[in-house]
Design a protein around this motif. Sequence first.
Motif, mmCIF file in Angstrom:
data_model
loop_
_atom_site.group_PDB
_atom_site.id
_atom_site.type_symbol
_atom_site.label_atom_id
_atom_site.label_comp_id
_atom_site.label_asym_id
_atom_site.label_seq_id
_atom_site.Cartn_x
_atom_site.Cartn_y
_atom_site.Cartn_z
ATOM 1 N N UNK A 25 -23.450 -52.217 -24.483
ATOM 2 C CA UNK A 25 -23.382 -51.407 -23.263
ATOM 3 C C UNK A 25 -22.852 -50.002 -23.512
ATOM 4 N N UNK A 26 -22.740 -49.589 -24.777
ATOM 5 C CA UNK A 26 -22.206 -48.272 -25.099
ATOM 6 C C UNK A 26 -23.258 -47.183 -25.039
ATOM 7 N N UNK A 27 -22.873 -45.962 -25.400
ATOM 8 C CA UNK A 27 -23.810 -44.819 -25.359
ATOM 9 C C UNK A 27 -24.824 -44.819 -26.493
ATOM 10 N N UNK A 28 -24.602 -45.653 -27.521
ATOM 11 C CA UNK A 28 -25.509 -45.674 -28.673
ATOM 12 C C UNK A 28 -26.328 -46.958 -28.652
ATOM 13 N N UNK A 29 -27.631 -46.814 -28.763
ATOM 14 C CA UNK A 29 -28.524 -47.969 -28.853
ATOM 15 C C UNK A 29 -29.317 -47.880 -30.155
ATOM 16 N N UNK A 30 -30.007 -48.962 -30.474
ATOM 17 C CA UNK A 30 -30.802 -49.011 -31.696
ATOM 18 C C UNK A 30 -32.243 -49.331 -31.350
ATOM 19 N N UNK A 31 -33.157 -48.627 -31.998
ATOM 20 C CA UNK A 31 -34.585 -48.891 -31.854
ATOM 21 C C UNK A 31 -35.142 -49.309 -33.212
ATOM 22 N N UNK A 32 -35.707 -50.498 -33.258
ATOM 23 C CA UNK A 32 -36.257 -50.998 -34.510
ATOM 24 C C UNK A 32 -37.597 -50.369 -34.833
ATOM 25 N N UNK A 33 -38.103 -50.727 -35.992
ATOM 26 C CA UNK A 33 -39.385 -50.192 -36.433
ATOM 27 C C UNK A 33 -40.121 -51.259 -37.223
#
Length: 204
Positions: A44-52
Motif C-alpha cells: 500500500x506504499x507509494x512504490x509499486x512493481x511492474x513485472x515484465x
Amino acid sequence: MRPTRLRTLMLALTLGGWIATTTEAAPISQPIEYGTVGFIGGGSGPVTFTGTSGSFLTPGVISLGSFNVGALPSGSTATLDNVEFTLAVTFPSGPGGALPWSQAAITGTLSGVLGNDSSDVLAAFTSVTQQGDVPLPFKLENFQPIGPVRIAAHNIGNGTTQLFAYVGPLLAGQEVPEPSTLALFAVGLAGIGYARRNRKAMAN
C-alpha cells in the motif's frame, strides 16, 4: 620421425583446446523465455512493481521489470525504512519442454526519503535463492541483480526505474577457474612431462 619437444607441446595445446570445447558448459543456444512478478512491503506504499516478460540467451543482461513511484500529496514526503521487496523470475518451459524450471527469488530493501521532485531511495538486493526442485536454466551463482539502484521520484522520468540482472559466467573477481582453463593447464603439464621423458629416451 621422432616427436620433438616443440611438436609435443603443440600437440598438447591442441588437445587442450579440444578438451576445453567439450568440457566447458556451452551457452544455451535457444532463447529462454521468462517472466517476472514482484511484491513490495504491505502493498500500500507509494512504490509499486511492474513485472515484465521476454527471452534471453546466456550470457546476457535481462530486464527484471520496474519500480514505479506514485504521486504524493503536494509538499509531502515518504520515508522508506528497509521496506522489503521480493521479485520472482519464472520460466514457463522447463528442460525438454516438460515441467517448468524452478524460480529465481530475489529479495531486497528500499531505504530513503521520497518526494515528488527528489528521491534518495536506494533499492538494495540482499539475496538470490532457488525456489523449486527442478534445476534453473543457469547456475544460481551466475544470476546477479545489478544494484543497488536509485529510485526515481514521481516527477522524474515518470517515476519509473528499470531493474536489470546479469546472467552468465561468473564475473571478474570470483576466483572460480573456467573448465577450459583447467583442461588446458592440465594437458599442457602432461605434454611437458611427456616431452621430458621422450628427450631422455632419445638421449639413451
